[in-house]
Design a protein around this motif. Sequence first.
Motif, PDB file in Angstrom:
ATOM      1  N   ALA A   1       0.941  -0.991  -0.049  1.00 14.59           N
ATOM      2  CA  ALA A   1      -0.275   0.298  -0.003  1.00 14.59           C
ATOM      3  C   ALA A   1       0.772   1.221   0.218  1.00 14.59           C
ATOM      4  N   GLY A   2       1.069   2.204  -0.740  1.00 19.89           N
ATOM      5  CA  GLY A   2       1.799   3.601  -1.331  1.00 19.89           C
ATOM      6  C   GLY A   2       1.356   3.928  -0.733  1.00 19.89           C
ATOM      7  N   GLY A   3       1.911   5.636  -0.153  1.00 19.05           N
ATOM      8  CA  GLY A   3       1.408   6.932  -0.154  1.00 19.05           C
ATOM      9  C   GLY A   3       1.075   6.428   1.510  1.00 19.05           C
ATOM     10  N   ALA A   4       1.686   5.822   2.317  1.00 19.79           N
ATOM     11  CA  ALA A   4       1.348   5.649   3.806  1.00 19.79           C
ATOM     12  C   ALA A   4       0.903   6.704   4.681  1.00 19.79           C
ATOM     13  N   GLU A   5       0.704   6.935   5.566  1.00 22.71           N
ATOM     14  CA  GLU A   5       0.604   8.513   6.468  1.00 22.71           C
ATOM     15  C   GLU A   5       0.597   7.890   7.154  1.00 22.71           C
ATOM     16  N   CYS A   6       1.372   8.667   8.612  1.00 19.49           N
ATOM     17  CA  CYS A   6       2.017   8.370   9.725  1.00 19.49           C
ATOM     18  C   CYS A   6       1.003   9.857  10.460  1.00 19.49           C
ATOM     19  N   ILE A   7       0.914   8.548  11.590  1.00 18.21           N
ATOM     20  CA  ILE A   7       0.946   9.679  12.684  1.00 18.21           C
ATOM     21  C   ILE A   7       1.991  10.356  13.468  1.00 18.21           C
ATOM     22  N   GLY A   8       1.762  11.782  13.424  1.00 14.04           N
ATOM     23  CA  GLY A   8       2.327  11.900  14.738  1.00 14.04           C
ATOM     24  C   GLY A   8       3.111  11.426  15.817  1.00 14.04           C
ATOM     25  N   ALA A   9       3.788  11.797  16.521  1.00 16.25           N
ATOM     26  CA  ALA A   9       4.457  10.764  17.810  1.00 16.25           C
ATOM     27  C   ALA A   9       3.877  11.641  18.972  1.00 16.25           C
ATOM     28  N   GLN A  10       3.664  12.771  19.059  1.00 19.41           N
ATOM     29  CA  GLN A  10       3.142  14.067  19.115  1.00 19.41           C
ATOM     30  C   GLN A  10       1.912  14.173  19.854  1.00 19.41           C
ATOM     31  N   GLU A  11       0.387  13.215  18.208  1.00 16.40           N
ATOM     32  CA  GLU A  11      -0.142  13.492  18.309  1.00 16.40           C
ATOM     33  C   GLU A  11      -1.090  11.707  19.223  1.00 16.40           C
ATOM     34  N   THR A  12      -2.546  12.487  19.721  1.00 13.73           N
ATOM     35  CA  THR A  12      -2.950  11.415  20.826  1.00 13.73           C
ATOM     36  C   THR A  12      -3.497  10.396  20.213  1.00 13.73           C
ATOM     37  N   VAL A  13      -3.338   9.073  21.044  1.00 10.34           N
ATOM     38  CA  VAL A  13      -4.061   8.155  20.641  1.00 10.34           C
ATOM     39  C   VAL A  13      -5.668   7.741  19.869  1.00 10.34           C
TER      40      VAL A  13
ATOM     41  N   VAL B   1      -2.282   9.794  25.826  1.00 11.08           N
ATOM     42  CA  VAL B   1      -2.190   9.208  25.171  1.00 11.08           C
ATOM     43  C   VAL B   1      -1.193  10.206  23.969  1.00 11.08           C
ATOM     44  N   ARG B   2       0.210   9.614  23.666  1.00 13.92           N
ATOM     45  CA  ARG B   2       0.437   9.414  22.917  1.00 13.92           C
ATOM     46  C   ARG B   2       0.668   8.989  22.328  1.00 13.92           C
ATOM     47  N   ALA B   3       0.756   8.763  20.610  1.00 14.47           N
ATOM     48  CA  ALA B   3       1.110   7.487  19.906  1.00 14.47           C
ATOM     49  C   ALA B   3       2.384   7.387  20.085  1.00 14.47           C
ATOM     50  N   GLY B   4       3.332   8.483  20.078  1.00 15.19           N
ATOM     51  CA  GLY B   4       4.540   8.114  20.385  1.00 15.19           C
ATOM     52  C   GLY B   4       4.905   7.607  21.458  1.00 15.19           C
ATOM     53  N   ASP B   5       3.919   7.104  22.593  1.00 12.09           N
ATOM     54  CA  ASP B   5       4.161   6.176  23.593  1.00 12.09           C
ATOM     55  C   ASP B   5       4.465   5.039  23.208  1.00 12.09           C
ATOM     56  N   LEU B   6       3.329   4.891  22.289  1.00 12.62           N
ATOM     57  CA  LEU B   6       3.358   3.481  22.122  1.00 12.62           C
ATOM     58  C   LEU B   6       4.420   2.691  21.557  1.00 12.62           C
ATOM     59  N   ALA B   7       4.680   3.591  20.518  1.00 10.27           N
ATOM     60  CA  ALA B   7       6.226   2.740  19.852  1.00 10.27           C
ATOM     61  C   ALA B   7       7.135   2.861  20.419  1.00 10.27           C
TER      62      ALA B   7
END
Length: 149
Positions: A2-14, A61-67
């Motif tokens: 799947a091309g064009g993958a979108e990221c979620i920012g590490a600082q964004e909330t869950v 909770v931040r997305a980056g906390d779970l990465a």
Amino acid sequence: MAGGAECIGAQETVLVAAKKMTELGVGALPVCGTDDKLKGMLTDRDIVVKVLGAGKNSAGVRAGDLAQGEAVTMGADDDAQEILRTKREHKVRRLPVIDGHRLVGIVAQADAARACPIRRSATFMGGGGPPSSELPAGTCAESSTYAVI
């Protein structure tokens, strides 16, 4: 892939990540830092088990906390056998595809299964087939989970 993958920012909330997953119709998102480098993957299961099931507030909770740890990735020019080997070795269902330091796509479990010619789809879906330890190196075979080499 799947091309064009979108990221979620590490600082964004869950919570923002969950809404984005819903909008995109996906069960996982790559987590990218402010430097646009991949920090890890966030799955819907991570949100349910590590946030909701633990009684935490998804808006706090931040997305980056779970990465956690270093993300397992593949290069944009890796072949199907390398993809399957990496998925098996690291026991992952999704592999972010990196070109240089830029995320260019994601190879999912279904993509890996399509990469190998499966002779008996019923066996592929229901298990059976030879154990991976009995296969010659570099060959595709059926598995109850995904194609293995």
